[in-house]
Design a protein around this motif. Sequence first.
Motif, short mmCIF file in Angstrom:
data_model
loop_
_atom_site.label_atom_id
_atom_site.label_comp_id
_atom_site.label_asym_id
_atom_site.label_seq_id
_atom_site.Cartn_x
_atom_site.Cartn_y
_atom_site.Cartn_z
N VAL A 104 0.87 -1.17 0.00
CA VAL A 104 0.00 0.00 0.00
C VAL A 104 0.91 1.22 0.00
O VAL A 104 1.63 1.46 0.97
N GLN A 105 0.91 1.96 -1.08
CA GLN A 105 1.83 3.10 -1.22
C GLN A 105 1.10 4.43 -1.11
O GLN A 105 0.06 4.63 -1.72
N CYS A 106 1.68 5.34 -0.32
CA CYS A 106 1.16 6.71 -0.21
C CYS A 106 2.37 7.65 -0.24
O CYS A 106 2.83 8.13 0.80
N VAL A 107 2.91 7.87 -1.44
CA VAL A 107 4.11 8.70 -1.63
C VAL A 107 3.85 9.63 -2.82
O VAL A 107 3.99 9.23 -3.97
N THR A 108 3.43 10.85 -2.52
CA THR A 108 3.14 11.80 -3.59
C THR A 108 4.41 12.51 -4.05
O THR A 108 5.23 12.93 -3.23
N MET A 109 4.54 12.63 -5.37
CA MET A 109 5.71 13.25 -5.99
C MET A 109 6.97 12.54 -5.50
O MET A 109 7.07 11.34 -5.62
N SER A 110 7.94 13.24 -4.95
CA SER A 110 9.16 12.63 -4.46
C SER A 110 9.95 12.03 -5.63
O SER A 110 9.71 12.32 -6.80
N SER A 111 10.92 11.19 -5.31
CA SER A 111 11.73 10.52 -6.32
C SER A 111 12.03 9.12 -5.82
O SER A 111 11.86 8.80 -4.64
N ILE A 112 12.50 8.27 -6.74
CA ILE A 112 12.79 6.90 -6.38
C ILE A 112 14.09 6.49 -7.05
O ILE A 112 14.35 6.84 -8.21
N GLU A 113 14.93 5.76 -6.32
CA GLU A 113 16.20 5.32 -6.87
C GLU A 113 15.99 4.13 -7.82
O GLU A 113 15.00 3.39 -7.71
N ARG A 114 16.93 3.95 -8.71
CA ARG A 114 16.80 2.90 -9.73
C ARG A 114 16.63 1.52 -9.11
O ARG A 114 15.80 0.73 -9.55
N ASP A 115 17.42 1.21 -8.08
CA ASP A 115 17.33 -0.13 -7.49
C ASP A 115 16.02 -0.31 -6.72
O ASP A 115 15.48 -1.41 -6.64
N GLU A 116 15.49 0.78 -6.18
CA GLU A 116 14.22 0.71 -5.48
C GLU A 116 13.08 0.40 -6.46
O GLU A 116 12.25 -0.48 -6.20
N LEU A 117 13.06 1.11 -7.58
CA LEU A 117 12.02 0.88 -8.58
C LEU A 117 12.15 -0.51 -9.17
O LEU A 117 11.14 -1.20 -9.39
N ALA A 118 13.37 -0.95 -9.40
CA ALA A 118 13.57 -2.31 -9.93
C ALA A 118 13.02 -3.34 -8.95
O ALA A 118 12.40 -4.34 -9.36
N GLY A 119 13.22 -3.11 -7.66
CA GLY A 119 12.69 -4.03 -6.66
C GLY A 119 11.18 -4.04 -6.62
O GLY A 119 10.55 -5.10 -6.47
N LEU A 120 10.58 -2.86 -6.75
CA LEU A 120 9.12 -2.76 -6.77
C LEU A 120 8.55 -3.48 -7.98
O LEU A 120 7.62 -4.30 -7.86
#
Length: 234
Positions: A56-72
Amino acid sequence: MGKALVVRGGWEGHRPVEATETFLPFLTAHGFEVRVSESTAIYADRAVMAETDLIVQCVTMSSIERDELAGLRAAVEAGTGFTGWHGGIADSFRASSDYLQLVGGQFATHPGKEPGCRAGDETDNFLTHTVAVTALGREHPITAGLTDFELTTEQYWVLHDDLVDVLATTTHPVRPWHPWHRPITSPAVWTRQWGEGRIVVTTPGHSLDVLANPSVRTVIERGMLWASRTGSAS
């Protein structure tokens, strides 16, 4: 029932802590072991993600690192459910095209009131509008039994692709102070199959009172159960 991971943060205007806290009792009552993370860094933890049945994600705007997005992305492709509401999922990580592809829709704007009626605060974008359940939505476990409902809050205009299954829509009318020339219909609730995983996006949810609306809350809660790896197969 399974393990749920609540990831929150980003723009504080959507009150990510308070908003997600309102759903924790529901998750617990439905048998989830709940873990809360204040950072998307947890997405890069393969061990945690492998055992997570629902995010359950509640993260408006912000940024995400490459390894984090790959994991998701890897987790969802392998069967982890992914859900959220409003900007916490539909307006996250604007600079990431790979995130946009995963979710299938991106917030573009929320049209405002007539200029002469604006007060200079967030209510300038609070419009009374209808969330209309689609024919598919009337048969889907998330929205079955719900009727069209009216909200006075931000009305999301969403850019999307046709891999989404739209359960409810909202239509932006033509107004003299806006530059478009015909009504625009946007998805308000949609699901998406991504690999073995299920995604559910609910665009209403700007504030706690909207999240308390019985129809909105029903959609979000049912969406959590349906998206989970351990959820209904319907």
